[in-house]
Design an enzyme around this catalytic site. Structure first.
Site, PDB file in Angstrom:
ATOM      1  N   LYS A   1       0.820  -1.196  -0.127  1.00 60.62           N
ATOM      2  CA  LYS A   1      -0.064  -0.145  -0.010  1.00 60.62           C
ATOM      3  C   LYS A   1       0.998   1.189  -0.020  1.00 60.62           C
ATOM      4  O   LYS A   1       1.472   1.518   0.982  1.00 60.62           O
ATOM      5  CB  LYS A   1      -0.663   0.001   1.137  1.00 60.62           C
ATOM      6  CG  LYS A   1      -2.235   0.717   1.073  1.00 60.62           C
ATOM      7  CD  LYS A   1      -2.211   2.147   0.847  1.00 60.62           C
ATOM      8  CE  LYS A   1      -1.867   2.854   2.044  1.00 60.62           C
ATOM      9  NZ  LYS A   1      -1.568   4.404   1.596  1.00 60.62           N
TER      10      LYS A   1
ATOM     11  N   CYS B   1      14.060  10.743   6.541  1.00 62.83           N
ATOM     12  CA  CYS B   1      13.883  10.324   7.776  1.00 62.83           C
ATOM     13  C   CYS B   1      15.285  10.598   8.705  1.00 62.83           C
ATOM     14  O   CYS B   1      15.541  10.760   9.862  1.00 62.83           O
ATOM     15  CB  CYS B   1      13.549   8.934   8.007  1.00 62.83           C
ATOM     16  SG  CYS B   1      14.472   7.834   7.154  1.00 62.83           S
TER      17      CYS B   1
ATOM     18  N   GLU C   1       9.572   1.741  10.787  1.00 61.15           N
ATOM     19  CA  GLU C   1      10.737   2.566  10.545  1.00 61.15           C
ATOM     20  C   GLU C   1      10.050   3.887  10.576  1.00 61.15           C
ATOM     21  O   GLU C   1       9.268   4.535   9.810  1.00 61.15           O
ATOM     22  CB  GLU C   1      11.403   2.454   9.150  1.00 61.15           C
ATOM     23  CG  GLU C   1      11.927   1.027   9.010  1.00 61.15           C
ATOM     24  CD  GLU C   1      13.338   1.127   9.287  1.00 61.15           C
ATOM     25  OE1 GLU C   1      13.998   2.024   9.978  1.00 61.15           O
ATOM     26  OE2 GLU C   1      13.961   0.086   9.228  1.00 61.15           O
TER      27      GLU C   1
ATOM     28  N   GLU D   1       9.939  16.687  14.523  1.00 63.19           N
ATOM     29  CA  GLU D   1      10.326  16.394  13.367  1.00 63.19           C
ATOM     30  C   GLU D   1       9.472  17.589  12.469  1.00 63.19           C
ATOM     31  O   GLU D   1       8.274  17.415  12.489  1.00 63.19           O
ATOM     32  CB  GLU D   1       9.983  15.173  12.924  1.00 63.19           C
ATOM     33  CG  GLU D   1      10.445  14.660  11.299  1.00 63.19           C
ATOM     34  CD  GLU D   1      10.093  13.186  11.096  1.00 63.19           C
ATOM     35  OE1 GLU D   1       8.981  12.853  11.442  1.00 63.19           O
ATOM     36  OE2 GLU D   1      10.985  12.389  10.533  1.00 63.19           O
TER      37      GLU D   1
HETATM   38  P1  NAD Z   1       2.467   8.644   7.289  1.00 67.21           P
HETATM   39  O1  NAD Z   1       2.688   8.073   8.595  1.00 67.21           O
HETATM   40  O2  NAD Z   1       1.488   9.875   7.373  1.00 67.21           O
HETATM   41  O3  NAD Z   1       2.179   7.789   6.043  1.00 67.21           O
HETATM   42  C1  NAD Z   1       2.888   6.517   5.767  1.00 67.21           C
HETATM   43  C2  NAD Z   1       1.790   5.463   5.106  1.00 67.21           C
HETATM   44  O4  NAD Z   1       1.131   5.062   6.116  1.00 67.21           O
HETATM   45  C3  NAD Z   1       1.250   6.126   3.810  1.00 67.21           C
HETATM   46  O5  NAD Z   1       1.034   4.994   3.034  1.00 67.21           O
HETATM   47  C4  NAD Z   1       0.103   6.114   4.642  1.00 67.21           C
HETATM   48  O6  NAD Z   1      -1.465   5.918   3.711  1.00 67.21           O
HETATM   49  C5  NAD Z   1      -0.133   4.972   5.488  1.00 67.21           C
HETATM   50  N1  NAD Z   1      -1.274   5.138   6.811  1.00 67.21           N
HETATM   51  C6  NAD Z   1      -1.630   6.236   7.444  1.00 67.21           C
HETATM   52  N2  NAD Z   1      -2.149   5.932   8.424  1.00 67.21           N
HETATM   53  C7  NAD Z   1      -2.659   4.625   8.170  1.00 67.21           C
HETATM   54  C8  NAD Z   1      -3.149   3.705   9.149  1.00 67.21           C
HETATM   55  N3  NAD Z   1      -4.187   4.132  10.128  1.00 67.21           N
HETATM   56  N4  NAD Z   1      -3.115   2.358   8.968  1.00 67.21           N
HETATM   57  C9  NAD Z   1      -2.447   1.829   7.932  1.00 67.21           C
HETATM   58  N5  NAD Z   1      -1.586   2.738   7.154  1.00 67.21           N
HETATM   59  C10 NAD Z   1      -1.916   4.114   7.435  1.00 67.21           C
HETATM   60  O7  NAD Z   1       3.843   9.167   6.988  1.00 67.21           O
HETATM   61  P2  NAD Z   1       4.343  10.210   5.774  1.00 67.21           P
HETATM   62  O8  NAD Z   1       3.838  11.336   5.854  1.00 67.21           O
HETATM   63  O9  NAD Z   1       3.794   9.381   4.545  1.00 67.21           O
HETATM   64  O10 NAD Z   1       5.826   9.977   5.836  1.00 67.21           O
HETATM   65  C11 NAD Z   1       6.785  10.806   6.294  1.00 67.21           C
HETATM   66  C12 NAD Z   1       7.221  10.111   7.738  1.00 67.21           C
HETATM   67  O11 NAD Z   1       7.902   8.786   7.238  1.00 67.21           O
HETATM   68  C13 NAD Z   1       8.300  10.915   8.671  1.00 67.21           C
HETATM   69  O12 NAD Z   1       7.897  10.910   9.834  1.00 67.21           O
HETATM   70  C14 NAD Z   1       9.635  10.217   8.122  1.00 67.21           C
HETATM   71  O13 NAD Z   1      10.539  10.393   9.320  1.00 67.21           O
HETATM   72  C15 NAD Z   1       8.945   8.687   8.180  1.00 67.21           C
HETATM   73  N6  NAD Z   1      10.212   7.899   7.475  1.00 67.21           N
HETATM   74  C16 NAD Z   1      10.884   7.033   8.195  1.00 67.21           C
HETATM   75  C17 NAD Z   1      11.953   6.543   7.593  1.00 67.21           C
HETATM   76  C18 NAD Z   1      12.815   5.439   8.295  1.00 67.21           C
HETATM   77  O14 NAD Z   1      13.402   4.766   7.661  1.00 67.21           O
HETATM   78  N7  NAD Z   1      12.634   5.589   9.812  1.00 67.21           N
HETATM   79  C19 NAD Z   1      12.113   6.378   6.132  1.00 67.21           C
HETATM   80  C20 NAD Z   1      11.497   7.322   5.556  1.00 67.21           C
HETATM   81  C21 NAD Z   1      10.230   7.995   6.091  1.00 67.21           C
END
Ligand code: NAD
Length: 506
Positions: A191, A300, A266, A399
């Site tokens: 997804k 990240c 992550e 963040e």
């Molecule tokens: P997000 O958490 O809003 O969304 C990530 C994914 O989760 C999307 O596909 C979204 O549709 C899905 N999602 C959202 N709510 C959900 C739910 N209730 N159930 C299941 N899936 C759900 O994150 P974002 O804004 O897309 O990405 C940015 C974040 O990702 C930042 O916090 C960044 O630090 C983190 N990130 C971490 C790493 C790492 O390796 N630690 C790498 C890249 C990004």
């Protein structure tokens, strides 16, 4: 024709196909629309114009994809390691063959400058090759001989898994999760993030054309709240590999709890880069500037807090400011551009809110802290530097996920360590010093899953990748990925003749 114009023309050709009909899901080897036919609009951060409609996945679509993954699992797990290796190398070859298309589409879909995205496909292909090579040994275990028994371990794929990815570098991140799952013998329902759906569709198509059997990789587009949630709750899905925000990770743990899902998370970061006066300051400057302002700061592992020893604070922040002011902001397909537009107007609002917060908290605005005035339609901000911040400020602990750096002075080693560890996150930490003992001491004492000493983030695929505290649970990379996607089974065989306790003989 300039390189920028050439890029624009070729991107337009690649993007054309996404406008003709809503981007479908990819389930059981076929492109399918949503049950209920709901769609959403996908916009480019360049000017927020539409790139086309996307099918909005429903719980019924997730059920179709999870059922396909469950049905395909039985035969995929029995494909030999050598054959999985061969097939995943074919996927890597196919990614390389379409690298320009992936780079240009991803750049327009996410706003990430082409100078970084041109490597996205190659890195994705490297992920496939790395795990392909390990597929034949993925099931290997340990021999653990005891006095009268031989214990040995076997690994087997856990089953169909869900992969949920964010929008910041979607192609590379998806392959980093999906390649080891497939190499381990798992089947996958992916997804992708709703703000960057396009290259996930390309990946599904590429895997299919490379010969991956139907149902082994399924992709369902849609929102996290509906499609993502249904995936985390589905009984056929045995584990969730999630990359995204810490608060979403917590929600997913709750959603997966009733079906006892294994979760790898992550999550976010507020990573410190600590610069001591004895460091090679020119190299430190290059690394600090690169690790916060590349990839639009939407990374990240970005070094979003720079902790600078007080004796060099003014000199070092002046040097960062000078670089920040010279960074080139602009259209992501211009090869000279270093900072493109932020992913979405909602994210632009979040980042610019921190400009107001910084002013209210009393930090000094040394650079930026405003929208980029040359674009009225896109989600651009100027590279930003806040100085004279204290660790208690929100700009120093939350963040922001944009090209925004907060500079904090420190006195001695204890001070630096205390400030570095005084946040809820613990993903990465960077340290610049020429004192080798201090380097190792900090590496031991910093609360972070990954420490880089005198280096920017340097990728090494066998090394563990992941965070502590609110930055995550579990590790990716090398064998760590297989540990997540596989069950370890212990087999204990008596060597003969050991005493078995007798009961019921009185
Ligand atoms: P997000 O958490 O809003 O969304 C990530 C994914 O989760 C999307 O596909 C979204 O549709 C899905 N999602 C959202 N709510 C959900 C739910 N209730 N159930 C299941 N899936 C759900 O994150 P974002 O804004 O897309 O990405 C940015 C974040 O990702 C930042 O916090 C960044 O630090 C983190 N990130 C971490 C790493 C790492 O390796 N630690 C790498 C890249 C990004």
């Amino acid at each position: 024709m300039s390189v920028r114009e050439d890029n624009l023309e070729r991107a337009a050709e690649f993007l054309n196909r996404f406008r003709s009909k809503p981007l479908p899901h990819f389930i059981n080897g076929e492109q399918v629309s949503s049950h209920g036919a709901a769609v959403f609009d996908n916009v480019t951060p360049v000017d927020n114009s539409s790139l086309g409609k996307v099918c909005a996945g429903t719980p019924a679509d997730i059920d179709g994809a999870a059922s396909a993954a469950r049905d395909a699992f039985d035969s995929w797990r029995r494909v030999s390691g050598i054959d999985r290796k061969r097939l995943l190398h074919r996927v890597a070859d196919a990614i390389v063959a379409r690298q320009d298309e992936i780079a240009l589409v991803e750049s327009i879909d996410t706003g990430q400058p082409i100078r970084y995205m041109s490597k996205a496909a190659i890195r994705g292909a490297e992920n496939f090759r790395f795990f392909a090579d390990r597929a034949p040994s993925s099931r290997d275990g340990l021999a653990l001989p005891a006095e009268e028994h031989l214990n040995y371990t076997l690994r087997q794929p856990i089953g169909p898994v869900g992969v949920i990815t964010p929008w910041n570098t979607p192609f590379m991140l998806s392959t980093w999760k999906i390649a080891p799952a497939l190499a381990a013998g798992c089947t996958v329902v992916h997804k992708p993030a709703e703000w960057s759906p396009l290259t996930a569709a390309l990946l599904a198509e590429i895997c299919h054309e490379a010969g991956l059997p139907d149902g082994v990789l399924n992709t369902v587009q849609g929102s996290g709240e509906i499609a993502g949630k249904a995936l985390t709750e589905h009984a056929a899905i045995k584990a969730i590999a999630f990359v995204g925000e810490s608060s979403t990770g917590a929600q997913i743990m709750g959603q997966g709890a009733p079906s006892l899902k294994r979760l790898h998370a992550e999550l976010g970061g507020k990573n410190p880069v600590i610069v001591f006066a004895d460091a090679d300051l020119e190299r430190a400057l290059d690394a600090v500037v690169f690790m916060i302002y590349s990839l639009n700061g939407e990374r990240c592992t970005s070094s979003s807090r720079v902790l600078i020893q007080a004796s060099i604070y003014d000199q070092f922040t002046a040097a960062i400011r000078d670089r920040a002011l010279r960074l080139k902001v602009g259209h992501p397909l211009d090869p000279s551009v270093e900072i493109g537009p932020l992913i979405h107007p909602h994210h632009l609002d979040k980042v610019t809110k921190y400009f107001d917060i910084a002013r209210a908290e009393g930090a000094t605005i040394a650079a930026g802290a405003q929208k980029w005035p040359e674009s009225k339609l896109g989600n651009y901000v100027e590279p930003t530097l806040f100085t004279h911040a204290t660790e208690s400020m929100r700009i120093a602990s939350e963040e922001i996920f944009g090209p925004v750096l907060t500079a904090i002075p420190f006195g001695d080693d204890n001070d630096a360590l205390r400030i570095a560890n005084d946040v809820q996150y613990g993903l990465a930490a960077y340290l610049w010093t020429s004192d080798i003992e201090r380097g190792h001491r900090f590496a031991r004492d910093l609360d972070a899953g990954m420490i880089w000493v005198n280096s920017e983030n340097n990728r090494h695929l066998p090394a563990p990748f992941g965070g502590m505290k609110a930055s995550g649970i579990g590790r990716d990379g090398g064998d760590y990925s297989f540990d997540f996607y596989m069950e370890t089974k212990n087999v204990c065989v008596a060597l003969g003749g050991h005493a078995i306790p007798q009961i019921g003989t009185a």
